[in-house]
Scaffold this active site. Structure first.
Site, PDB file in Angstrom:
ATOM      1  N   SER A  40      41.846  44.266 103.845  1.00 43.69           N
ATOM      2  CA  SER A  40      43.131  43.724 103.140  1.00 43.69           C
ATOM      3  C   SER A  40      43.624  44.887 102.418  1.00 43.69           C
ATOM      4  O   SER A  40      42.756  45.637 101.895  1.00 43.69           O
ATOM      5  CB  SER A  40      42.748  42.721 101.961  1.00 43.69           C
ATOM      6  OG  SER A  40      42.263  43.206 101.137  1.00 43.69           O
ATOM      7  N   ASP A  41      44.620  44.950 102.059  1.00 40.94           N
ATOM      8  CA  ASP A  41      45.351  46.075 101.118  1.00 40.94           C
ATOM      9  C   ASP A  41      44.925  45.690  99.772  1.00 40.94           C
ATOM     10  O   ASP A  41      44.326  44.458  99.554  1.00 40.94           O
ATOM     11  CB  ASP A  41      46.706  46.237 101.132  1.00 40.94           C
ATOM     12  CG  ASP A  41      47.370  47.570 100.826  1.00 40.94           C
ATOM     13  OD1 ASP A  41      46.554  48.269 100.028  1.00 40.94           O
ATOM     14  OD2 ASP A  41      48.510  47.824 100.847  1.00 40.94           O
ATOM     15  N   HIS A  42      45.136  46.544  98.897  1.00 44.17           N
ATOM     16  CA  HIS A  42      44.506  46.496  97.480  1.00 44.17           C
ATOM     17  C   HIS A  42      44.899  45.201  96.775  1.00 44.17           C
ATOM     18  O   HIS A  42      46.314  45.025  96.596  1.00 44.17           O
ATOM     19  CB  HIS A  42      45.081  47.766  96.724  1.00 44.17           C
ATOM     20  CG  HIS A  42      44.449  47.763  95.271  1.00 44.17           C
ATOM     21  ND1 HIS A  42      44.817  47.068  94.260  1.00 44.17           N
ATOM     22  CD2 HIS A  42      43.449  48.738  94.827  1.00 44.17           C
ATOM     23  CE1 HIS A  42      44.076  47.497  93.226  1.00 44.17           C
ATOM     24  NE2 HIS A  42      43.213  48.448  93.729  1.00 44.17           N
ATOM     25  N   SER A  43      44.030  44.332  96.529  1.00 46.84           N
ATOM     26  CA  SER A  43      44.273  42.914  95.919  1.00 46.84           C
ATOM     27  C   SER A  43      45.218  41.938  96.596  1.00 46.84           C
ATOM     28  O   SER A  43      45.564  41.123  95.873  1.00 46.84           O
ATOM     29  CB  SER A  43      44.780  43.190  94.368  1.00 46.84           C
ATOM     30  OG  SER A  43      45.872  43.893  94.375  1.00 46.84           O
ATOM     31  N   ALA A  44      45.445  42.218  97.961  1.00 44.36           N
ATOM     32  CA  ALA A  44      46.205  41.521  98.663  1.00 44.36           C
ATOM     33  C   ALA A  44      45.600  39.994  98.762  1.00 44.36           C
ATOM     34  O   ALA A  44      46.359  38.975  99.081  1.00 44.36           O
ATOM     35  CB  ALA A  44      46.291  42.108 100.053  1.00 44.36           C
TER      36      ALA A  44
END
Ligand code: BGC
Length: 776
Positions: free
Chosen positions: A295-299
């Site tokens: 996942s992208d950052h904190s997605a």
């Protein structure tokens, strides 16, 4: 060989020892690269998975942030207990810092599973290369590949196993600050670059010590955020998705990219990170992708804000079920996954599938064979990040100068002579910070060459340089970018004082070189704009310099097309340099003084105004195309501006002049499954050796869906001496005529095709041929 999985027999059960022995034997047998998906690999991973507890499995799915400071005891203990599978790094990290985490994982961990390290090596690591848009302007796959290879060599030497690159989000909206990171507006060009960068990052084999895994991002269509506002909704028709936005990701994956990062955005209403259709149907089933999805950052957390998950449990479940296998800096996988499994809400097979993938990634990276493969062993010491010795300056200069685009050169003002007095003016003129661009990784401004420094080195004592700031980079001191980026210098004097100083200096000079544009933070993540003009004080500076009547060279440094209709009239010469990296100043000086003849071409359209956006060359004809020769009201056009761009895709001048002969076709009837050739003769008509890019475009005149007026299908960058000519030949095969029909089937349809060749997307020669029907 070191294999941390077997370091602490006293704490292990008999079965673990047995496993350890099996693994040890296995590990001894794996190839040094550890990469082939042999039976051995699968047995190894299955045996390891079987020994893992539920919390250890969940731990493998978590990528946590590691600050660029020595790790805290808490962080090390977290890694030692198996609660983290990978760490992502901050610029400036050192091998010693990372090694402490790996020691904790392999020496103190129950199973000793190594962690992997990932970071944003987007356009260079210690040696910073031009930003993506700049590299794409070179249209030179070899140069772009060399930048990626060097980035991998440097980043792996600092201990990195994976980079969050290439960033291949197609973008046709310069309001979006992240356009700077990508490779422009065209699916074909971006795809070719995507595959080359992937291959060069990953090297000959992924397990090699100087290879790093490519994590292609941001899947999918992040570059289509509405209004160019970062993180905003994307709505892209499925047809356009397949036709334009997906090919670059697919190209990177077909080139072997080991990982994919999900986009932070929703795609047609469903967040990418919980988008089963994207992550399973397309990625796994259609494309047969077998790598890791991060996942992208904190997605994962953001699924709650997107309104598709009610809370942490919901979000973790939705992401895992959809196919997100590792979370980046998120707390929900840790908080909720174990419980979801215990309650039976998520089948353990799904968890195991993801854990297996993470372990397989580590295996392919060679980390089970040697967890210190890229970190090096402690006795070899760590190179400090600021050490200038390992920089690849010559290659950086070469790539940078190939990425510069000459937009205007009235009365052949350029190249300049190395004598007389040159006034070097502007907030980007002596600025080694912004020239590094947005993802400058471990690059140091202190090691970067500013434009002023580059010019100074070039002229030595032969010419005199004068310098003035002229204007601050932003009109407001409290600009949020300046607040966020403490490296931005702000001169507190009133704008009029800065301007007067610059004009006084300009008046003493024979020629003015003024460097204007953006701070690196203005074309970056989170930095969207509705106004693409230069800031007012920079514009006023340019106008005032114009009024001096001196020859005026505008050097642009920016991460996106700017609306510079007037500026391009005021200046006698305009050179687009993007953010050109560590050697930027030398590279620009090479071009300004003619030590290198510019060869860059725009990978993106320059609009005249924000109101024209999205403006890209591969437009459809519409039912009412506008003909400027016969203007009429009820045609597709704007009242207040032209339909045409300020500078078209593929455009860029040289200090020499090239001509193209009429094109010839090897046949006017192409049979399905066959190929034909189109040829043209390129001649250097000028007095200097120079390079240009010959571009091939095709158009399907009549098809079941409306097809673009032209689509790039090939290009060749060619170097010619004065007077030299060369025949350029492109093969056209039927696969190049294929497109997605209404049912999303990739088809070719018989009929008439236009073939166009030119040195930019607007000025093209044309011929036609027929594609015969499919033989019965
Ligand atoms: C960006 C990614 C980047 C990640 C880690 C995110 O905010 O969207 O492109 O790789 O941060 O730095």
């Amino acid at each position: 060989m070191e294999c941390g999985a077997f370091k602490q027999p006293a704490r292990r059960s008999t079965s673990l020892l047995t496993l350890g022995l099996t693994l040890l034997l296995h590990a001894a047998n794996v190839s040094a690269t550890g990469g082939s998906p042999s039976m051995g690999k699968e047995q190894f991973l299955a045996a390891l998975l079987e020994q893992m507890s539920l919390p250890e499995k969940v731990g493998q799915l978590r990528m946590k942030h590691s600050p660029g400071t020595p790790p805290s005891q808490y962080a090390l203990d977290t890694v030692a207990k198996g609660a983290v599978g990978a760490l992502f790094t901050e610029p400036g990290f050192t091998r010693e810092q990372l090694r402490a985490y790996q020691d904790a994982a392999v020496q103190r961990g129950r199973l000793g599973i190594p962690v992997f390290f990932a970071g944003d090596v987007v356009h260079g690591h210690r040696t910073v290369f031009p930003i993506g848009l700049g590299q794409a302007s070179s249209w030179d796959l070899q140069a772009i590949g060399s930048a990626a290879r060097i980035a991998a060599i440097e980043a792996s030497a600092d201990g990195l196993d994976m980079t969050f690159a290439p960033m291949v989000d197609l973008s046709r909206d310069p309001r979006w600050g992240r356009m700077s990171e990508g490779f422009g507006e065209d699916p074909y060009l971006v795809s070719r670059i995507a595959e080359r960068v992937t291959q060069q990052l990953q090297g000959a084999t992924l397990g090699a010590a100087d290879s790093i895994m490519a994590c292609v991002k941001h899947f999918a269509a992040y570059g289509a955020v509405e209004g160019g506002r970062d993180y905003n909704t994307t709505n892209v028709s499925t047809h356009q998705l397949f036709q334009d936005y997906l090919p670059p990701y697919q190209a990177a994956l077909e080139a072997g990219a080991g990982a994919v990062m999900t986009a932070l955005t929703t795609l047609n209403g469903v967040p990418a990170t919980a988008n089963r259709w994207l992550l399973r149907d397309i990625l796994r089933q259609q494309w047969r992708y077998r790598g890791l999805v991060i996942s992208d950052h904190s997605a994962v957390q953001e699924l709650v804000a997107h309104g598709t998950a009610a809370g942490g449990e919901d979000a973790a479940q939705a992401a895992l079920v959809a196919g997100t296998q590792m979370s980046m800096n998120d707390r929900y996988f840790e908080q909720a996954l174990a419980q979801l499994i215990e309650q039976g809400a998520v089948p353990v097979s799904l968890l195991d599938e993801a854990v297996h993938q993470v372990l397989a990634t580590k295996y392919d990276l060679g980390l089970f064979h040697d967890p210190y493969r890229r970190l090096g062993h402690a006795q070899h010491g760590a190179q400090p990040s600021h050490d200038p010795k390992p920089l690849h300056r010559a290659q950086a200069r070469e790539v940078a100068r190939r990425s510069l685009v000459l937009l205007k050169n009235q009365n052949a003002l350029l190249p300049l002579v190395k004598r007389g007095t040159v006034a070097v003016i502007g907030p980007l003129a002596d600025n080694p910070v912004d020239i590094l661009g947005s993802w400058h990784a471990s690059g140091q401004p202190g090691q970067a060459i500013s434009l002023y420094q580059g010019l100074k080195t070039a002229v030595g004592d032969d010419a005199k340089l004068l310098y003035a700031l002229g204007a601050n980079i932003s009109d407001k001191r409290d600009d949020f970018l300046l607040l966020a980026d403490k490296t931005v210098n702000f001169d507190p004097r009133p704008p009029q004082a800065l301007l007067a100083e610059a004009v006084a200096i300009a008046q003493q000079a024979d020629v003015i070189v003024v460097a204007l544009g953006e701070a690196r933070g203005m074309s970056h993540e989170g930095a969207s704009k509705t106004d693409l003009n230069l800031p007012t004080q920079q514009r006023e500076l340019l106008q005032a310099l114009k009024r001096t009547g001196k020859p005026l060279v505008l050097v642009l440094m920016n991460g996106r097309p700017l609306t510079i209709v007037e500026e391009s009239q005021w200046a006698d010469a305009v050179l687009e340099t993007w953010f050109s990296g560590t050697e930027g100043g030398n590279a620009i000086a090479d071009v300004l003084f003619g030590d290198y003849n510019p060869s860059g071409k725009l990978p993106v359209t320059f609009p005249r105004s924000v109101g024209q956006i999205p403006l890209y060359y591969a437009q459809l004809n519409t039912g009412r195309p506008f003909d400027p020769q016969q203007p009429s009201a009820y045609r597709s056009h704007y009242f207040d501006t032209d339909n045409t761009p300020l500078y078209p895709f593929g455009y860029g001048l040289s200090y020499t002049h090239f001509s193209l002969s009429p094109l010839t076709l090897s046949t006017h009837r192409l049979r399905p499954g066959h190929a034909m050739q189109v040829s043209v003769t390129l001649k250097n008509e000028g007095q200097r050796t120079g390079e240009t890019t010959v571009q091939l475009y095709l158009r399907d005149r009549v098809a079941s869906v409306s097809r673009p007026l032209k689509e790039l299908k090939g290009f060749q960058k060619v170097l010619l001496a004065p007077g030299e000519s060369r025949q350029i030949v492109f093969d056209i095969d039927t696969s190049m005529l294929a497109f997605y029909n209404q049912h999303l089937q990739r088809v070719t349809e018989p009929g008439t095709f236009d073939v166009m060749i030119g040195l930019d997307s607007q000025d093209l020669q044309k011929a036609s041929f027929e594609l015969d029907g499919t033989p019965p």
